[in-house]
Write a protein that holds these residues in place. Structure first.
Motif, short mmCIF file in Angstrom:
data_model
loop_
_atom_site.label_atom_id
_atom_site.label_comp_id
_atom_site.label_asym_id
_atom_site.label_seq_id
_atom_site.Cartn_x
_atom_site.Cartn_y
_atom_site.Cartn_z
N MET A 1 0.83 -1.22 0.00
CA MET A 1 0.00 0.00 0.00
C MET A 1 0.86 1.26 0.00
O MET A 1 0.41 2.32 -0.44
CB MET A 1 -0.92 0.03 1.22
CG MET A 1 -2.10 -0.89 1.12
SD MET A 1 -3.20 -0.72 2.55
CE MET A 1 -4.18 0.71 2.06
N MET B 1 -8.63 -4.01 -2.36
CA MET B 1 -8.20 -2.68 -1.95
C MET B 1 -8.38 -1.64 -3.05
O MET B 1 -8.77 -0.51 -2.77
CB MET B 1 -6.72 -2.73 -1.52
CG MET B 1 -6.34 -1.64 -0.57
SD MET B 1 -7.05 -1.86 1.07
CE MET B 1 -6.01 -3.18 1.70
N LEU B 2 -8.09 -2.01 -4.27
CA LEU B 2 -8.15 -1.03 -5.36
C LEU B 2 -9.60 -0.55 -5.57
O LEU B 2 -9.84 0.65 -5.71
CB LEU B 2 -7.59 -1.64 -6.65
CG LEU B 2 -7.45 -0.68 -7.83
CD1 LEU B 2 -6.46 0.44 -7.53
CD2 LEU B 2 -7.02 -1.43 -9.09
N THR B 3 -10.52 -1.48 -5.57
CA THR B 3 -11.92 -1.09 -5.74
C THR B 3 -12.43 -0.34 -4.51
O THR B 3 -13.02 0.74 -4.64
CB THR B 3 -12.80 -2.34 -5.97
OG1 THR B 3 -12.49 -2.90 -7.24
CG2 THR B 3 -14.28 -1.98 -5.94
N SER C 1 -11.01 1.44 -2.43
CA SER C 1 -10.45 2.77 -2.25
C SER C 1 -10.74 3.66 -3.46
O SER C 1 -10.15 4.73 -3.59
CB SER C 1 -8.94 2.67 -2.02
OG SER C 1 -8.28 2.18 -3.17
N GLN D 1 -7.50 4.19 -5.50
CA GLN D 1 -6.32 4.86 -4.91
C GLN D 1 -5.18 3.90 -4.59
O GLN D 1 -4.01 4.27 -4.66
CB GLN D 1 -6.71 5.59 -3.63
CG GLN D 1 -7.66 6.76 -3.85
CD GLN D 1 -8.05 7.43 -2.54
OE1 GLN D 1 -7.31 8.22 -1.99
NE2 GLN D 1 -9.23 7.09 -2.04
N PHE D 2 -5.51 2.67 -4.19
CA PHE D 2 -4.45 1.77 -3.73
C PHE D 2 -4.46 0.45 -4.51
O PHE D 2 -5.24 -0.45 -4.23
CB PHE D 2 -4.62 1.45 -2.24
CG PHE D 2 -4.36 2.63 -1.35
CD1 PHE D 2 -3.07 3.01 -1.03
CD2 PHE D 2 -5.42 3.37 -0.84
CE1 PHE D 2 -2.82 4.10 -0.22
CE2 PHE D 2 -5.18 4.47 -0.03
CZ PHE D 2 -3.89 4.84 0.29
N ASN D 3 -3.56 0.34 -5.49
CA ASN D 3 -3.34 -0.97 -6.10
C ASN D 3 -2.32 -1.71 -5.22
O ASN D 3 -1.56 -1.08 -4.48
CB ASN D 3 -2.83 -0.85 -7.53
CG ASN D 3 -1.49 -0.17 -7.61
OD1 ASN D 3 -1.35 0.97 -7.18
ND2 ASN D 3 -0.50 -0.85 -8.14
N ASN E 1 1.35 -4.79 -11.39
CA ASN E 1 0.86 -3.86 -10.37
C ASN E 1 -0.34 -4.37 -9.60
O ASN E 1 -1.01 -3.61 -8.90
CB ASN E 1 0.53 -2.51 -11.03
CG ASN E 1 1.80 -1.75 -11.38
OD1 ASN E 1 2.78 -1.81 -10.64
ND2 ASN E 1 1.78 -1.05 -12.50
N ASN E 2 -0.63 -5.65 -9.75
CA ASN E 2 -1.76 -6.27 -9.06
C ASN E 2 -1.28 -7.42 -8.20
O ASN E 2 -0.15 -7.89 -8.36
CB ASN E 2 -2.75 -6.82 -10.10
CG ASN E 2 -3.33 -5.72 -10.95
OD1 ASN E 2 -4.20 -4.97 -10.52
ND2 ASN E 2 -2.82 -5.60 -12.18
#
Lengths: 327, 325
Positions: free
Chosen positions: A72, A101-103, A105, A108-110, A165-166
């Motif tokens: 993060m 986390m990506l969804t 946020s 914002q956070f991948n 990036n995932n």
């Protein structure tokens, strides 16, 4: 090209990516001083130091979560599970925190994290240590999953996973760690894209779709079948998610007959999804119902003979091929 | 004690007022069915997060559980973005995709908003690990409730933080109840702070109804961590005036207990302290309170007028860069 083991290929991938990017670190049980439970991280502690090659206590949820937190704020953790059977203790971190986390946020956070380690049955480890987890994890959007079967794929896929990036799961195979294969020279930056299947053998009568431990079984079956004048094409998925549907459809459109050889269990297994996709897209291309070879739907028995009865095998694949070929 | 990092007390009081007025307004809108899902209010606990904010830097990492509205507001997320998130609007701090329990604000170092009890405590250890890895003097503030301290992930994270000497402060907001289960009914210890001892982590207790006590205890802890990275545990004794969530009548506790804490209200106390010391007039307080109420009301209007997230964005954030599988 040179011949190295699957274990060595993974070790090279780790070393190259650690060398390339200071944000990459490796964390897990016995990865540092012990050099890895399966020696995949051999020599990395000496080379990269204890801040980047980190031994953990037996706390899978804890250190998997640490990886997510570190990701993060900009690091690129590689989290080793001694086996993916133990990842189930960290299931909440792998399926709830990493891919959501990506969804959650709003973009914002991948979470650029790699979870890796051996997956699937090994040899007589019993029910708790023999899980093939790919079908569990494939159900969670936000995760990517690859399943290398050869040294070359192991190196190329792991390096790609680390740069992705995932959250990516690299599902290795204990039974394949000592297997050998040809790999590009060290100076070659070998990257194999996620979501690209590979034809491991060309054929014209039937397509055997396989991945991970079922790849050598399918190749052995194809070899035997050739002697019986059945030409089998062996398609190694290499990635479970994203799935290379185009490669599947192209092969099936050529052979018109399909056997899915999977290392997980039949109920809601990977093969079920593949069968659905094929019939949905190219139903008219099929000359026979699709056959599946998977584990039996039982907890894994310790007894060697019973374990063999549970597992997919070249013989079972051959029988399935003959069935779809009406041979 | 005071340190150069400490922030103006009147400003901190005004943030506490903003949190309270925002949540009162959120509660009203929830009852009017303008807000979906769950909604857990922080009212009564304001001095905890504001005391922590007053003792730390804006670039210190902050992560919390699902009772998170206050933590975002404290960090500088606008009331508009917070209210819009409750409304599920694209202007929300998580673009309407997170909801009440999943507030995020990267620019303000607010790392969520985590709704599985205890699951974010290892994340805090990882954030602190990253700070240490890069040689930064940042501190990670990890908030959680008394309910989290019996979850395995909490224990694993404390052990890891102690083992690796990570610069993280575990802040237990002990409001006496995990949903409807009191601490006595959930925890084998007489006092929660003793959990830290088992991991060789220094433990502190602060009065969560007293802003200055929270700030001063944390300032001391933060000071030590910046000089030499290590974890600390602070049990902050506080109380939520409302139920666990909006649907909870809180019948498991007595009116007397609630009244006892209300008499000790953190906003009233800090106001009295500042007034007594000649730092705040009644007129100033009234103006601040009106400002907070106006901001909360305006945030409702902002949320109502904001757009829904577009349907075509449904897959946009499943993978980084909008990749699909």
């Amino acid at each position: 090209m040179r011949e190295i083991t699957y274990r060595q290929a993974l070790n090279e991938a780790l070393a190259e990516e650690l060398e390339r990017d200071q944000n990459v670190f490796l964390m897990g049980e016995e990865v540092a001083q012990y050099n890895g439970a399966y020696k995949v991280s051999q020599g990395l502690l000496d080379r990269f130091g204890s801040m980047r090659i980190i031994d953990t206590p037996i706390s899978e949820n804890g250190f998997a979560g640490m990886g997510v937190g570190a990701a993060m704020v900009g690091l690129r953790p590689i989290i080793e599970f001694m086996t993916f059977s133990f990842s189930l203790v960290a299931f909440d971190q792998v399926v709830n925190n990493a891919p959501n986390m990506l969804t959650m946020s709003g973009g914002q956070f991948n979470i650029p994290i790699t979870f890796r380690g051996p997956n699937g049955p090994a040899h007589q480890l019993g029910a708790t240590h023999s899980h093939a987890t790919e079908c569990l994890y494939a159900n969670f959007p936000g995760l990517k999953i690859c399943t290398p079967a050869t040294p070359r794929d192991a190196k190329g896929l792991l390096k790609t996973a680390i740069r992705d990036n995932n959250p990516v799961l690299v599902l290795e195979s204990e039974l394949l760690y000592s297997s050998k294969g040809m790999v590009e020279p060290l100076e070659h930056d070998l990257l194999i894209p996620l979501g690209q299947a590979e034809l491991k053998r060309e054929g014209s009568d039937v397509t055997i779709i396989c991945y991970a431990q079922t790849v050598p079984l399918a190749l052995a079956a194809a070899e035997t079948l050739e002697g019986e004048e059945i030409s089998a094409e062996v398609l190694d998925l290499r990635s479970i998610k994203p799935l290379d549907l185009q490669a599947i459809l192209a092969s099936v459109s050529k052979t018109h007959r399909v056997v899915v050889a999977e290392q997980d269990r039949p109920y809601c297994g990977i093969g079920a999804e593949i069968c659905f996709r094929i019939q949905k897209e190219i139903f008219d291309e099929l000359d026979a119902p699709i056959a599946r070879v998977s584990q039996e739907d039982v907890p894994m028995p310790y007894n060697e003979r019973l374990e063999q009865a549970v597992l997919p095998s070249a013989e079972k694949i051959i029988a399935a091929v003959k069935k779809v070929c009406y041979a | 004690m005071s340190s150069p990092e400490q922030r103006d007390e009147v400003e901190m009081l005004s943030l506490m007022l903003l949190i309270r007025r925002f949540e009162e307004r959120a509660s009203q809108q929830y009852q009017a069915q303008k807000i979906g899902g769950f909604c857990h209010l922080y009212i009564g606990q304001e001095a905890v997060v504001i005391g922590a904010i007053a003792a730390t830097r804006p670039d210190d990492y902050l992560i919390t559980a699902y009772r998170d509205h206050a933590h975002a507001l404290a960090r500088g997320t606008s009331a508009d973005a917070c209210m819009a998130e409750l409304y599920g609007k694209v202007t929300g701090c998580s673009r309407g995709l997170g909801g009440s329990m999943h507030y995020f604000d990267k620019a303000n170092h607010m790392y969520g908003g985590h709704a599985i009890v205890g699951a974010h405590v290892p994340l805090a250890a990882g954030m602190a690990f990253a700070a240490k890895y890069r040689g930064e003097d940042r501190v990670t503030l990890c908030f959680f409730g008394d309910g989290a301290i019996n979850q395995g992930s909490f224990h694993e994270a404390l052990n890891l933080a102690g083992l690796y000497k990570l610069p993280v402060i575990f802040i237990c907001e002990n409001n006496l109840f995990a949903m409807g289960t009191s601490v006595e009914r959930s925890t084998s210890l007489k006092q929660i702070v003793d959990r830290a001892e088992g991991y060789d982590i220094a433990g502190y207790v602060a009065d969560g109804m007293n802003f200055r006590d929270v700030r001063d205890k944390l300032a001391e802890v933060v000071d030590g961590i910046r000089k030499d990275p290590h974890p600390a545990f602070v049990e902050i004794r506080t109380y939520r005036y409302r139920g666990h969530s909006m649907s909870d009548p809180a019948s498991y506790r007595t009116k007397d207990q609630l009244e006892k804490f209300r008499m000790d209200d953190p906003i009233t106390r800090l106001r009295a302290q500042l007034t007594r010391e000649g730092k705040l007039t009644n007129e100033q307080f009234d103006a601040m309170d009106k400002g907070a109420k106006d901001t909360a009301l305006a945030s409702v209007k902002f949320a109502e007028q904001s757009e829904e997230p577009p349907l075509e964005d449904l897959y946009k954030y499943t993978y980084a860069n909008g990749e699909s599988t």
